[in-house]
Design a protein around this motif. Structure first.
Motif, PDB file in Angstrom:
ATOM      1  N   GLY A  19      -6.677   1.176  -7.829  1.00  0.00           N
ATOM      2  CA  GLY A  19      -6.169   0.945  -9.172  1.00  0.00           C
ATOM      3  C   GLY A  19      -4.723   0.469  -9.163  1.00  0.00           C
ATOM      4  O   GLY A  19      -4.417  -0.621  -9.673  1.00  0.00           O
ATOM      5  N   PRO A  20      -3.796   1.238  -8.586  1.00  0.00           N
ATOM      6  CA  PRO A  20      -2.399   0.791  -8.561  1.00  0.00           C
ATOM      7  C   PRO A  20      -2.172  -0.485  -7.771  1.00  0.00           C
ATOM      8  O   PRO A  20      -1.436  -1.374  -8.211  1.00  0.00           O
ATOM      9  CB  PRO A  20      -1.664   1.976  -7.899  1.00  0.00           C
ATOM     10  N   VAL A  21      -2.797  -0.608  -6.592  1.00  0.00           N
ATOM     11  CA  VAL A  21      -2.515  -1.760  -5.731  1.00  0.00           C
ATOM     12  C   VAL A  21      -3.070  -3.049  -6.328  1.00  0.00           C
ATOM     13  O   VAL A  21      -2.370  -4.073  -6.403  1.00  0.00           O
ATOM     14  CB  VAL A  21      -3.083  -1.525  -4.313  1.00  0.00           C
ATOM     15  N   LEU A  29      -0.252   6.858 -10.889  1.00  0.00           N
ATOM     16  CA  LEU A  29       0.647   6.387 -11.940  1.00  0.00           C
ATOM     17  C   LEU A  29       2.090   6.308 -11.447  1.00  0.00           C
ATOM     18  O   LEU A  29       2.842   5.413 -11.857  1.00  0.00           O
ATOM     19  CB  LEU A  29       0.548   7.315 -13.155  1.00  0.00           C
ATOM     20  N   VAL A  30       2.481   7.233 -10.577  1.00  0.00           N
ATOM     21  CA  VAL A  30       3.822   7.153  -9.982  1.00  0.00           C
ATOM     22  C   VAL A  30       3.948   5.882  -9.138  1.00  0.00           C
ATOM     23  O   VAL A  30       4.951   5.157  -9.211  1.00  0.00           O
ATOM     24  CB  VAL A  30       4.104   8.400  -9.132  1.00  0.00           C
ATOM     25  N   LYS A  31       2.920   5.610  -8.342  1.00  0.00           N
ATOM     26  CA  LYS A  31       2.911   4.362  -7.582  1.00  0.00           C
ATOM     27  C   LYS A  31       3.043   3.161  -8.506  1.00  0.00           C
ATOM     28  O   LYS A  31       3.789   2.220  -8.227  1.00  0.00           O
ATOM     29  CB  LYS A  31       1.606   4.242  -6.786  1.00  0.00           C
ATOM     30  N   ALA A  32       2.314   3.193  -9.602  1.00  0.00           N
ATOM     31  CA  ALA A  32       2.336   2.067 -10.536  1.00  0.00           C
ATOM     32  C   ALA A  32       3.733   1.849 -11.113  1.00  0.00           C
ATOM     33  O   ALA A  32       4.180   0.705 -11.275  1.00  0.00           O
ATOM     34  CB  ALA A  32       1.330   2.299 -11.659  1.00  0.00           C
ATOM     35  N   GLY A  33       4.432   2.939 -11.441  1.00  0.00           N
ATOM     36  CA  GLY A  33       5.791   2.796 -11.945  1.00  0.00           C
ATOM     37  C   GLY A  33       6.713   2.142 -10.929  1.00  0.00           C
ATOM     38  O   GLY A  33       7.520   1.263 -11.269  1.00  0.00           O
ATOM     39  N   ALA A  49       4.203  -2.379   1.210  1.00  0.00           N
ATOM     40  CA  ALA A  49       5.025  -1.507   2.044  1.00  0.00           C
ATOM     41  C   ALA A  49       5.335  -0.184   1.332  1.00  0.00           C
ATOM     42  O   ALA A  49       5.221   0.900   1.920  1.00  0.00           O
ATOM     43  CB  ALA A  49       6.321  -2.218   2.430  1.00  0.00           C
ATOM     44  N   SER A  50       5.716  -0.272   0.053  1.00  0.00           N
ATOM     45  CA  SER A  50       6.003   0.950  -0.699  1.00  0.00           C
ATOM     46  C   SER A  50       4.740   1.772  -0.927  1.00  0.00           C
ATOM     47  O   SER A  50       4.805   3.004  -0.991  1.00  0.00           O
ATOM     48  CB  SER A  50       6.663   0.606  -2.038  1.00  0.00           C
ATOM     49  N   TYR A 109       2.325   2.147   1.233  1.00  0.00           N
ATOM     50  CA  TYR A 109       2.148   2.953   2.449  1.00  0.00           C
ATOM     51  C   TYR A 109       3.122   4.132   2.471  1.00  0.00           C
ATOM     52  O   TYR A 109       2.731   5.261   2.788  1.00  0.00           O
ATOM     53  CB  TYR A 109       2.361   2.089   3.693  1.00  0.00           C
ATOM     54  N   LEU A 110       4.388   3.882   2.137  1.00  0.00           N
ATOM     55  CA  LEU A 110       5.376   4.945   2.185  1.00  0.00           C
ATOM     56  C   LEU A 110       5.045   6.051   1.186  1.00  0.00           C
ATOM     57  O   LEU A 110       5.127   7.253   1.514  1.00  0.00           O
ATOM     58  CB  LEU A 110       6.767   4.368   1.880  1.00  0.00           C
ATOM     59  N   LEU A 111       4.659   5.682  -0.033  1.00  0.00           N
ATOM     60  CA  LEU A 111       4.317   6.684  -1.032  1.00  0.00           C
ATOM     61  C   LEU A 111       3.068   7.460  -0.642  1.00  0.00           C
ATOM     62  O   LEU A 111       2.974   8.676  -0.842  1.00  0.00           O
ATOM     63  CB  LEU A 111       4.124   6.024  -2.397  1.00  0.00           C
ATOM     64  N   THR A 112       2.083   6.750  -0.080  1.00  0.00           N
ATOM     65  CA  THR A 112       0.873   7.428   0.378  1.00  0.00           C
ATOM     66  C   THR A 112       1.178   8.411   1.492  1.00  0.00           C
ATOM     67  O   THR A 112       0.651   9.531   1.527  1.00  0.00           O
ATOM     68  CB  THR A 112      -0.165   6.385   0.851  1.00  0.00           C
ATOM     69  N   ASP A 113       2.066   8.014   2.395  1.00  0.00           N
ATOM     70  CA  ASP A 113       2.443   8.909   3.493  1.00  0.00           C
ATOM     71  C   ASP A 113       3.160  10.154   2.957  1.00  0.00           C
ATOM     72  O   ASP A 113       2.951  11.256   3.464  1.00  0.00           O
ATOM     73  CB  ASP A 113       3.344   8.148   4.469  1.00  0.00           C
ATOM     74  N   VAL A 114       3.975   9.975   1.918  1.00  0.00           N
ATOM     75  CA  VAL A 114       4.704  11.104   1.356  1.00  0.00           C
ATOM     76  C   VAL A 114       3.772  12.083   0.648  1.00  0.00           C
ATOM     77  O   VAL A 114       3.847  13.297   0.843  1.00  0.00           O
ATOM     78  CB  VAL A 114       5.776  10.608   0.365  1.00  0.00           C
ATOM     79  N   PHE A 115       2.825  11.550  -0.143  1.00  0.00           N
ATOM     80  CA  PHE A 115       2.001  12.419  -0.986  1.00  0.00           C
ATOM     81  C   PHE A 115       0.748  12.943  -0.303  1.00  0.00           C
ATOM     82  O   PHE A 115       0.252  14.005  -0.651  1.00  0.00           O
ATOM     83  CB  PHE A 115       1.596  11.670  -2.263  1.00  0.00           C
ATOM     84  N   PHE A 116       0.201  12.183   0.663  1.00  0.00           N
ATOM     85  CA  PHE A 116      -1.105  12.547   1.202  1.00  0.00           C
ATOM     86  C   PHE A 116      -1.094  12.776   2.706  1.00  0.00           C
ATOM     87  O   PHE A 116      -2.147  12.802   3.343  1.00  0.00           O
ATOM     88  CB  PHE A 116      -2.130  11.460   0.879  1.00  0.00           C
ATOM     89  N   SER A 117       0.077  12.935   3.315  1.00  0.00           N
ATOM     90  CA  SER A 117       0.118  13.138   4.765  1.00  0.00           C
ATOM     91  C   SER A 117      -0.158  14.582   5.139  1.00  0.00           C
ATOM     92  O   SER A 117      -0.477  14.872   6.294  1.00  0.00           O
ATOM     93  CB  SER A 117       1.496  12.725   5.303  1.00  0.00           C
TER      94      SER A 117
END
Length: 261
Positions: free
Chosen positions: A102-104, A204-208, A249-250, A252-260
């Motif tokens: 959805g966001p990507v 939604l945070v990713k989308a912002g 790139a962002s 991946y970074l956000l996914t790593d922060v929230f789902f690692s």
């Protein structure tokens, strides 16, 4: 030996250009954001950008999400049927859409449509000296052109992604029920059991973040374009490419922060 030195020198120039661009972009964004807390704020420009980014991007984002949800359901069924776990398709669709697709996908669609339009509009104003005219009229170009668009992009894309989430899940539901012979009540129950508020919230945070980056790239490359019509075209292309790369790139970074964890 000379070839090796030339190669090292080329790498050094590329690294310096990258650092210079990153610094200029950071200062540009910081300057634009600083005007959010300093009046006046141009509400007419903000609402115009909000409609342009949000409402007029809705058809392409909606169609992309709808068909993507259907494709996920079909592809998941192909793989899961081998292990007799077709019941997991509802969970896979809703998690894939809300967390990632959805966001990507919405971000990439908006980058191609809105990022290019912003760069072209502001770039045309730059090469035709309209931005200099704003300064002559005692209107800050950053406050007038950039700040409202950054805020509009940051707020509009989460709304688009929320719609994309709903339509993506609807696409998976439609395909699963109509083509794969799933029971509609069972599919809906499995969907609600699989999704969690954190999944939607992080999307939604990713989308912002994506909306801010898209607007920033469009405004930056348009604002700094040079060289007439050719320069505007180059700025438009650079805005879309840079926004797409930064978005991924962002992501991946956000996914790593929230789902690692």
């Amino acid at each position: 030996m000379n070839a090796v030195l030339d190669f090292i020198a080329a790498l050094g120039r590329a690294a310096l250009n990258l650092v210079r661009t990153a610094g200029a972009l950071t200062l540009f964004g910081a300057q634009a954001l600083s005007h959010l807390v300093r009046p006046p704020f141009y509400w007419r420009i903000f609402f115009g950008a909000l409609v342009e980014i949000g409402f007029f991007s809705l058809p392409v984002v909606a169609l992309t999400a709808l068909f993507s949800g259907g494709v996920i359901a079909l592809q998941s069924y192909t793989g899961f049927a081998q292990y007799h776990v077709q019941s997991a398709i509802a969970g896979i669709v809703v998690l894939a859409v809300t967390r990632e697709l959805g966001p990507v996908l919405a971000g990439l669609m908006v980058a191609g449509r809105v990022g290019a339009a912003m760069a072209a509009e502001i770039g045309t104003m730059r090469v035709t000296d309209q931005i200099d005219a704003l300064t002559t009229l005692s209107t800050n170009p950053m406050k007038y052109l950039v700040t409202p668009r950054l805020l509009a992009g940051t707020l509009a894309l989460p709304c688009l992604v929320l719609v994309a989430d709903i339509l993506g899940v609807l696409g998976g539901f439609t395909v699963s029920v109509a083509k794969l012979d799933f029971s509609a009540p069972v599919y809906i129950a499995a969907t609600f059991a699989a999704v969690k508020p954190i999944d939607v919230t992080v999307g939604l945070v990713k989308a912002g973040v994506f909306g801010f980056l898209i607007a920033l790239m469009g405004c930056y490359h348009g604002y700094n374009s040079r060289g007439g019509a050719e320069g505007v075209g180059a700025a438009t292309t650079a805005a879309v490419v840079a926004a797409s790369i930064l978005l991924l790139a962002s992501d991946y970074l956000l996914t790593d922060v929230f789902f690692s964890q």
